[in-house]
Design a protein around this motif. Structure first.
Motif, PDB file in Angstrom:
ATOM      1  N   MET A   7     -29.424 -10.798  32.438  1.00 20.01           N
ATOM      2  CA  MET A   7     -28.647  -9.724  33.043  1.00 20.01           C
ATOM      3  C   MET A   7     -28.122  -8.772  31.965  1.00 20.01           C
ATOM      4  O   MET A   7     -28.141  -7.549  32.143  1.00 20.01           O
ATOM      5  N   VAL A   8     -27.672  -9.327  30.860  1.00 19.97           N
ATOM      6  CA  VAL A   8     -27.201  -8.495  29.750  1.00 19.97           C
ATOM      7  C   VAL A   8     -28.360  -7.655  29.209  1.00 19.97           C
ATOM      8  O   VAL A   8     -28.202  -6.452  28.959  1.00 19.97           O
ATOM      9  N   LEU A   9     -29.523  -8.257  29.036  1.00 18.49           N
ATOM     10  CA  LEU A   9     -30.675  -7.511  28.523  1.00 18.49           C
ATOM     11  C   LEU A   9     -31.102  -6.409  29.480  1.00 18.49           C
ATOM     12  O   LEU A   9     -31.445  -5.306  29.052  1.00 18.49           O
ATOM     13  N   GLU A  10     -31.054  -6.677  30.776  1.00 19.55           N
ATOM     14  CA  GLU A  10     -31.389  -5.643  31.758  1.00 19.55           C
ATOM     15  C   GLU A  10     -30.391  -4.493  31.683  1.00 19.55           C
ATOM     16  O   GLU A  10     -30.765  -3.322  31.748  1.00 19.55           O
ATOM     17  N   GLY A  11     -29.123  -4.824  31.509  1.00 22.52           N
ATOM     18  CA  GLY A  11     -28.116  -3.774  31.358  1.00 22.52           C
ATOM     19  C   GLY A  11     -28.350  -2.940  30.113  1.00 22.52           C
ATOM     20  O   GLY A  11     -28.192  -1.719  30.131  1.00 22.52           O
ATOM     21  N   ILE A  12     -28.750  -3.586  29.037  1.00 21.68           N
ATOM     22  CA  ILE A  12     -29.047  -2.859  27.799  1.00 21.68           C
ATOM     23  C   ILE A  12     -30.243  -1.929  28.019  1.00 21.68           C
ATOM     24  O   ILE A  12     -30.226  -0.777  27.576  1.00 21.68           O
ATOM     25  N   CYS A  13     -31.274  -2.400  28.719  1.00 18.29           N
ATOM     26  CA  CYS A  13     -32.433  -1.536  29.034  1.00 18.29           C
ATOM     27  C   CYS A  13     -31.987  -0.308  29.814  1.00 18.29           C
ATOM     28  O   CYS A  13     -32.416   0.805  29.538  1.00 18.29           O
ATOM     29  N   THR A  14     -31.124  -0.528  30.784  1.00 19.10           N
ATOM     30  CA  THR A  14     -30.671   0.563  31.637  1.00 19.10           C
ATOM     31  C   THR A  14     -29.847   1.580  30.865  1.00 19.10           C
ATOM     32  O   THR A  14     -29.974   2.785  31.082  1.00 19.10           O
ATOM     33  N   ALA A  15     -29.027   1.128  29.928  1.00 15.35           N
ATOM     34  CA  ALA A  15     -28.122   2.021  29.203  1.00 15.35           C
ATOM     35  C   ALA A  15     -28.707   2.548  27.900  1.00 15.35           C
ATOM     36  O   ALA A  15     -28.061   3.321  27.203  1.00 15.35           O
ATOM     37  N   CYS A  16     -29.929   2.168  27.600  1.00 14.43           N
ATOM     38  CA  CYS A  16     -30.529   2.446  26.291  1.00 14.43           C
ATOM     39  C   CYS A  16     -30.500   3.922  25.895  1.00 14.43           C
ATOM     40  O   CYS A  16     -30.345   4.236  24.718  1.00 14.43           O
TER      41      CYS A  16
END
Length: 188
Positions: free
Chosen positions: A155-164
């Protein structure tokens, strides 16, 4: 049972040229061009493009599949060469480095994640499995807590992808990974 015939050498070269050009354009943040332009830039015909990748999404998914395969191979390599907690930390930090080096890919993936394609789901499962393996190794050696699963890390990695693509996101992504690693560390 059906099997896929291996590509002829020229077809394989054309496919690889398209994927290489797509990766390059992702890295430059130029993936939003006319789809037919990928063929010209890769030095192949438009028919060749559509034969290998009938849609922009199919091309993006093929690049994603290669990227995920490479990242998962790297996680397995780290797992065999470093202590568990160090392997997890190195993998998560390298994941963030990779995303920021390929921001166009991260933006495209974030967009496609909303559609939940089968390719993304398969890649997510593969990535989730290597993270679960890294966590399990840390739990086994006593360096990582046993009450947080791979889903939370994903979930953290997906959030990082989204905010990249947001300004300052690199520092924030590094901070998010630090929080995750600190939170996963077994107390005492």
């Amino acid at each position: 049972m059906t099997t896929t015939k291996p590509l002829r050498a020229d077809a394989r070269r054309n496919r690889e040229a398209l994927l290489a050009k797509a990766r390059e354009l992702f890295a430059e943040g130029r993936f939003d061009m006319r789809f037919d332009d990928f063929a010209r830039l890769a030095g192949v015909g438009t028919g060749t493009l559509y034969r290998h990748f009938p849609t922009r999404e199919a091309l993006a998914e093929a690049v994603y599949r290669e990227e995920i395969t490479a990242m998962c191979a790297r996680a397995r390599e780290l797992h065999t060469t470093l202590p568990a907690a160090a392997a997890l930390a190195a993998f998560l930090r390298e994941f963030v480095d990779h995303l920021h080096a390929h921001q166009g890919l991260a933006r495209t993936l974030a967009t496609q994640m909303a559609g939940r394609s089968d390719t993304l789901a398969d890649g997510g499962r593969e990535l989730g499995q290597v993270i679960a393996d890294l966590l399990a190794a840390g739990i086994k050696d006593g360096t990582i807590r046993d009450d947080v699963g791979a889903g939370a890390v994903m979930m953290v990695l997906e959030g990082i992808c989204t905010a990249c693509a947001q300004p300052g996101s690199r520092d924030d992504a590094d901070g998010a990974i630090t929080l995750v690693l600190d939170g996963l560390r077994r107390p005492g």
